[in-house]
Write a protein that holds these residues in place. Structure first.
Motif, PDB file in Angstrom:
ATOM      1  N   VAL A   1     -24.686  26.355  -6.438  1.00  0.00           N
ATOM      2  CA  VAL A   1     -26.079  25.914  -6.379  1.00  0.00           C
ATOM      3  C   VAL A   1     -26.121  24.396  -6.440  1.00  0.00           C
ATOM      4  CG1 VAL A   1     -28.371  26.061  -7.425  1.00  0.00           C
ATOM      5  CG2 VAL A   1     -26.807  28.011  -7.599  1.00  0.00           C
ATOM      6  N   THR A   2     -26.734  23.769  -5.441  1.00  0.00           N
ATOM      7  CA  THR A   2     -26.922  22.314  -5.493  1.00  0.00           C
ATOM      8  C   THR A   2     -28.320  22.008  -6.022  1.00  0.00           C
ATOM      9  OG1 THR A   2     -27.761  22.123  -3.221  1.00  0.00           O
ATOM     10  CG2 THR A   2     -25.369  22.005  -3.530  1.00  0.00           C
ATOM     11  N   GLY A   3     -28.467  20.829  -6.602  1.00  0.00           N
ATOM     12  CA  GLY A   3     -29.747  20.478  -7.214  1.00  0.00           C
ATOM     13  C   GLY A   3     -30.053  21.384  -8.392  1.00  0.00           C
ATOM     14  N   ALA A   4     -29.014  21.689  -9.174  1.00  0.00           N
ATOM     15  CA  ALA A   4     -29.135  22.707 -10.226  1.00  0.00           C
ATOM     16  C   ALA A   4     -29.594  22.164 -11.570  1.00  0.00           C
ATOM     17  CB  ALA A   4     -27.788  23.424 -10.407  1.00  0.00           C
ATOM     18  N   SER A   5     -29.871  20.878 -11.668  1.00  0.00           N
ATOM     19  CA  SER A   5     -30.198  20.310 -12.972  1.00  0.00           C
ATOM     20  C   SER A   5     -31.673  20.442 -13.346  1.00  0.00           C
ATOM     21  CB  SER A   5     -29.802  18.833 -13.025  1.00  0.00           C
ATOM     22  OG  SER A   5     -30.541  18.084 -12.075  1.00  0.00           O
ATOM     23  N   ARG A   6     -32.516  20.862 -12.381  1.00  0.00           N
ATOM     24  CA  ARG A   6     -33.943  20.995 -12.691  1.00  0.00           C
ATOM     25  C   ARG A   6     -34.621  21.836 -11.617  1.00  0.00           C
ATOM     26  NH1 ARG A   6     -36.513  15.002 -11.307  1.00  0.00           N
ATOM     27  NH2 ARG A   6     -35.915  14.931  -9.116  1.00  0.00           N
ATOM     28  N   GLY A   7     -35.857  22.198 -11.886  1.00  0.00           N
ATOM     29  CA  GLY A   7     -36.692  22.854 -10.896  1.00  0.00           C
ATOM     30  C   GLY A   7     -36.158  24.179 -10.389  1.00  0.00           C
ATOM     31  N   ILE A   8     -36.365  24.424  -9.116  1.00  0.00           N
ATOM     32  CA  ILE A   8     -35.980  25.699  -8.508  1.00  0.00           C
ATOM     33  C   ILE A   8     -34.470  25.912  -8.593  1.00  0.00           C
ATOM     34  CG2 ILE A   8     -35.900  26.980  -6.337  1.00  0.00           C
ATOM     35  CD1 ILE A   8     -38.587  25.629  -5.621  1.00  0.00           C
ATOM     36  N   GLY A   9     -33.695  24.847  -8.409  1.00  0.00           N
ATOM     37  CA  GLY A   9     -32.247  24.974  -8.490  1.00  0.00           C
ATOM     38  C   GLY A   9     -31.784  25.428  -9.863  1.00  0.00           C
ATOM     39  N   TYR A  10     -32.369  24.836 -10.894  1.00  0.00           N
ATOM     40  CA  TYR A  10     -32.026  25.175 -12.279  1.00  0.00           C
ATOM     41  C   TYR A  10     -32.286  26.659 -12.548  1.00  0.00           C
ATOM     42  CZ  TYR A  10     -32.371  24.992 -17.436  1.00  0.00           C
ATOM     43  OH  TYR A  10     -32.218  25.201 -18.793  1.00  0.00           O
ATOM     44  N   TYR A  11     -33.482  27.108 -12.208  1.00  0.00           N
ATOM     45  CA  TYR A  11     -33.858  28.477 -12.539  1.00  0.00           C
ATOM     46  C   TYR A  11     -33.199  29.502 -11.623  1.00  0.00           C
ATOM     47  CZ  TYR A  11     -37.036  26.682 -16.012  1.00  0.00           C
ATOM     48  OH  TYR A  11     -37.544  26.052 -17.120  1.00  0.00           O
ATOM     49  N   THR A  12     -32.885  29.107 -10.395  1.00  0.00           N
ATOM     50  CA  THR A  12     -32.129  30.009  -9.526  1.00  0.00           C
ATOM     51  C   THR A  12     -30.714  30.185 -10.062  1.00  0.00           C
ATOM     52  OG1 THR A  12     -33.445  29.375  -7.598  1.00  0.00           O
ATOM     53  CG2 THR A  12     -31.316  30.415  -7.181  1.00  0.00           C
ATOM     54  N   ALA A  13     -30.108  29.094 -10.515  1.00  0.00           N
ATOM     55  CA  ALA A  13     -28.782  29.183 -11.124  1.00  0.00           C
ATOM     56  C   ALA A  13     -28.806  30.091 -12.344  1.00  0.00           C
ATOM     57  CB  ALA A  13     -28.289  27.789 -11.508  1.00  0.00           C
ATOM     58  N   LEU A  14     -29.851  29.974 -13.145  1.00  0.00           N
ATOM     59  CA  LEU A  14     -29.976  30.804 -14.337  1.00  0.00           C
ATOM     60  C   LEU A  14     -30.140  32.284 -13.961  1.00  0.00           C
ATOM     61  CD1 LEU A  14     -30.153  30.869 -17.416  1.00  0.00           C
ATOM     62  CD2 LEU A  14     -32.610  30.381 -17.214  1.00  0.00           C
TER      63      LEU A  14
ATOM     64  N   ARG B   1     -26.754  15.525  -9.776  1.00  0.00           N
ATOM     65  CA  ARG B   1     -26.400  14.172 -10.233  1.00  0.00           C
ATOM     66  C   ARG B   1     -26.584  14.023 -11.734  1.00  0.00           C
ATOM     67  NH1 ARG B   1     -30.229  10.329  -7.082  1.00  0.00           N
ATOM     68  NH2 ARG B   1     -31.636  12.055  -7.571  1.00  0.00           N
ATOM     69  N   THR B   2     -27.539  14.745 -12.306  1.00  0.00           N
ATOM     70  CA  THR B   2     -27.933  14.537 -13.694  1.00  0.00           C
ATOM     71  C   THR B   2     -27.079  15.372 -14.637  1.00  0.00           C
ATOM     72  OG1 THR B   2     -30.198  14.212 -12.897  1.00  0.00           O
ATOM     73  CG2 THR B   2     -29.890  14.468 -15.272  1.00  0.00           C
ATOM     74  N   VAL B   3     -26.189  14.712 -15.365  1.00  0.00           N
ATOM     75  CA  VAL B   3     -25.278  15.420 -16.257  1.00  0.00           C
ATOM     76  C   VAL B   3     -26.044  16.128 -17.370  1.00  0.00           C
ATOM     77  CG1 VAL B   3     -23.368  15.152 -17.886  1.00  0.00           C
ATOM     78  CG2 VAL B   3     -23.381  13.840 -15.759  1.00  0.00           C
ATOM     79  N   GLY B   4     -27.045  15.450 -17.936  1.00  0.00           N
ATOM     80  CA  GLY B   4     -27.813  16.051 -19.025  1.00  0.00           C
ATOM     81  C   GLY B   4     -28.485  17.347 -18.600  1.00  0.00           C
ATOM     82  N   GLY B   5     -29.054  17.360 -17.404  1.00  0.00           N
ATOM     83  CA  GLY B   5     -29.697  18.568 -16.897  1.00  0.00           C
ATOM     84  C   GLY B   5     -28.705  19.695 -16.686  1.00  0.00           C
ATOM     85  N   LEU B   6     -27.518  19.360 -16.213  1.00  0.00           N
ATOM     86  CA  LEU B   6     -26.479  20.374 -16.023  1.00  0.00           C
ATOM     87  C   LEU B   6     -26.028  20.941 -17.363  1.00  0.00           C
ATOM     88  CD1 LEU B   6     -24.218  18.832 -13.227  1.00  0.00           C
ATOM     89  CD2 LEU B   6     -25.823  20.736 -13.012  1.00  0.00           C
ATOM     90  N   GLU B   7     -25.922  20.087 -18.362  1.00  0.00           N
ATOM     91  CA  GLU B   7     -25.512  20.564 -19.687  1.00  0.00           C
ATOM     92  C   GLU B   7     -26.564  21.482 -20.297  1.00  0.00           C
ATOM     93  OE1 GLU B   7     -24.754  16.872 -21.649  1.00  0.00           O
ATOM     94  OE2 GLU B   7     -22.644  16.801 -20.999  1.00  0.00           O
ATOM     95  N   GLU B   8     -27.841  21.158 -20.072  1.00  0.00           N
ATOM     96  CA  GLU B   8     -28.908  22.041 -20.543  1.00  0.00           C
ATOM     97  C   GLU B   8     -28.838  23.390 -19.830  1.00  0.00           C
ATOM     98  OE1 GLU B   8     -32.667  20.131 -20.099  1.00  0.00           O
ATOM     99  OE2 GLU B   8     -32.113  18.416 -21.354  1.00  0.00           O
TER     100      GLU B   8
ATOM    101  N   ILE C   1     -27.413  29.196 -19.603  1.00  0.00           N
ATOM    102  CA  ILE C   1     -26.600  30.261 -19.001  1.00  0.00           C
ATOM    103  C   ILE C   1     -25.771  30.976 -20.062  1.00  0.00           C
ATOM    104  CG2 ILE C   1     -24.574  30.631 -17.526  1.00  0.00           C
ATOM    105  CD1 ILE C   1     -25.808  28.675 -15.532  1.00  0.00           C
ATOM    106  N   LYS C   2     -25.184  30.221 -20.967  1.00  0.00           N
ATOM    107  CA  LYS C   2     -24.422  30.839 -22.057  1.00  0.00           C
ATOM    108  C   LYS C   2     -25.320  31.707 -22.933  1.00  0.00           C
ATOM    109  CE  LYS C   2     -20.813  27.304 -22.357  1.00  0.00           C
ATOM    110  NZ  LYS C   2     -20.304  26.129 -23.108  1.00  0.00           N
ATOM    111  N   ALA C   3     -26.574  31.286 -23.101  1.00  0.00           N
ATOM    112  CA  ALA C   3     -27.517  32.036 -23.940  1.00  0.00           C
ATOM    113  C   ALA C   3     -27.844  33.409 -23.353  1.00  0.00           C
ATOM    114  CB  ALA C   3     -28.795  31.238 -24.135  1.00  0.00           C
ATOM    115  N   VAL C   4     -27.718  33.557 -22.030  1.00  0.00           N
ATOM    116  CA  VAL C   4     -27.977  34.864 -21.406  1.00  0.00           C
ATOM    117  C   VAL C   4     -26.675  35.607 -21.118  1.00  0.00           C
ATOM    118  CG1 VAL C   4     -30.164  34.093 -20.409  1.00  0.00           C
ATOM    119  CG2 VAL C   4     -28.056  33.929 -19.041  1.00  0.00           C
TER     120      VAL C   4
END
Length: 246
Positions: free
Chosen positions: A12-25, A39-46, A51-54
């Motif tokens: 998934v690209t653009g996975a640190s926020r928005g649609i990418g984040y929630y699609t990855a989840l 690009r955003t390391v903090g967003g990827l870490e969140e 993901i680990k929580a689920v």
């Protein structure tokens, strides 16, 4: 609809926020191992924490899609570690500016095309051999209604999304004899940072949350998707198939 993606590898690209984040989840919740790029390391870490929580798992790959060599290296790295790729969500993109075409700076136009079009092509080229090794390859190329409406002042973004739809349809035709299914996805107006940038006076509470959109996109990643080269738009809690002319 329950989608079982156990043992599937999803990028998934653009996975640190928005649609990418929630699609990855959603992919991780369905059992896929997610390769999350942004690009955003903090967003990827969140995202990794979520993901680990689920009960899921992810590999984080922070890089800028303007780095074409990094895209090539990504494909090689996936091959070395997993030998295949089952799902591609080419989600990352930028808006550029809302402006008359003649007032758009060259560097702005070029950046929109680099991130939205050239990087998507480079990503397709990098991972196509990996998707071909999957018995159920799925590639979702995120588009927009802007590709068809072409409303005034949206020139660079509209042109870029029309281009990626053309890439997706061409790719689908070239791979139609494979198990790989390729579709473009128009998520519709969604409560994202890009939407807020484009429509600053809009009340975000009137728009679907990206988690809602992601939940409706997920079935496209499973065996239920049998068509290729089509455009799907998320509307009214369902996926609508806008059949394109041959």
């Amino acid at each position: 609809m329950t989608v079982n993606l156990k043992d599937r590898i999803a990028l998934v690209t653009g996975a640190s926020r928005g649609i990418g984040y929630y699609t990855a989840l959603e992919l991780a919740r369905a059992g896929a191992h997610v390769i999350a790029c942004a690009r955003t390391v903090g967003g990827l870490e969140e995202l990794d924490d979520a993901i680990k929580a689920v009960g899921g798992s992810a590999t984080l790959v922070p890089f800028d899609l303007a780095d074409m060599q990094a895209i090539d290296t990504l494909g090689a790295s996936i091959f070395e570690r997993w030998g295949k790729l089952d799902i591609l969500i080419a989600n990352a993109g930028i808006l550029g500016v809302i402006s008359p075409i003649g007032h758009v700076e060259a560097k702005v136009f070029e950046k929109v095309m680099t991130i939205n079009v050239t990087a998507t092509w480079r990503l397709i080229r990098s991972v196509e051999p990996l998707l071909a090794k999957s018995d159920q390859g799925r590639a979702l190329i995120m588009s927009s209604a802007a590709a068809h409406k072409c409303r005034p002042f949206w020139g660079p973004y509209s042109a870029s999304k029309a281009a990626v739809e053309a890439l997706a349809r061409t790719w689908a035709g070239e791979t139609q004899r494979l198990p790989l299914r390729v579709v473009s996805v128009d998520p519709g107006a969604t409560r994202t940072a890009m939407r807020a940038q484009a429509m600053p006076g809009e009340d975000p509470s009137t728009l679907p949350h990206p988690s809602e959109v992601a939940a409706r996109i997920l079935p496209l990643c499973g065996p239920e998707l049998t068509e290729t080269g089509k455009l799907f738009a998320v509307r009214e809690n369902r996926l609508v198939d806008y059949r394109m002319p041959e």
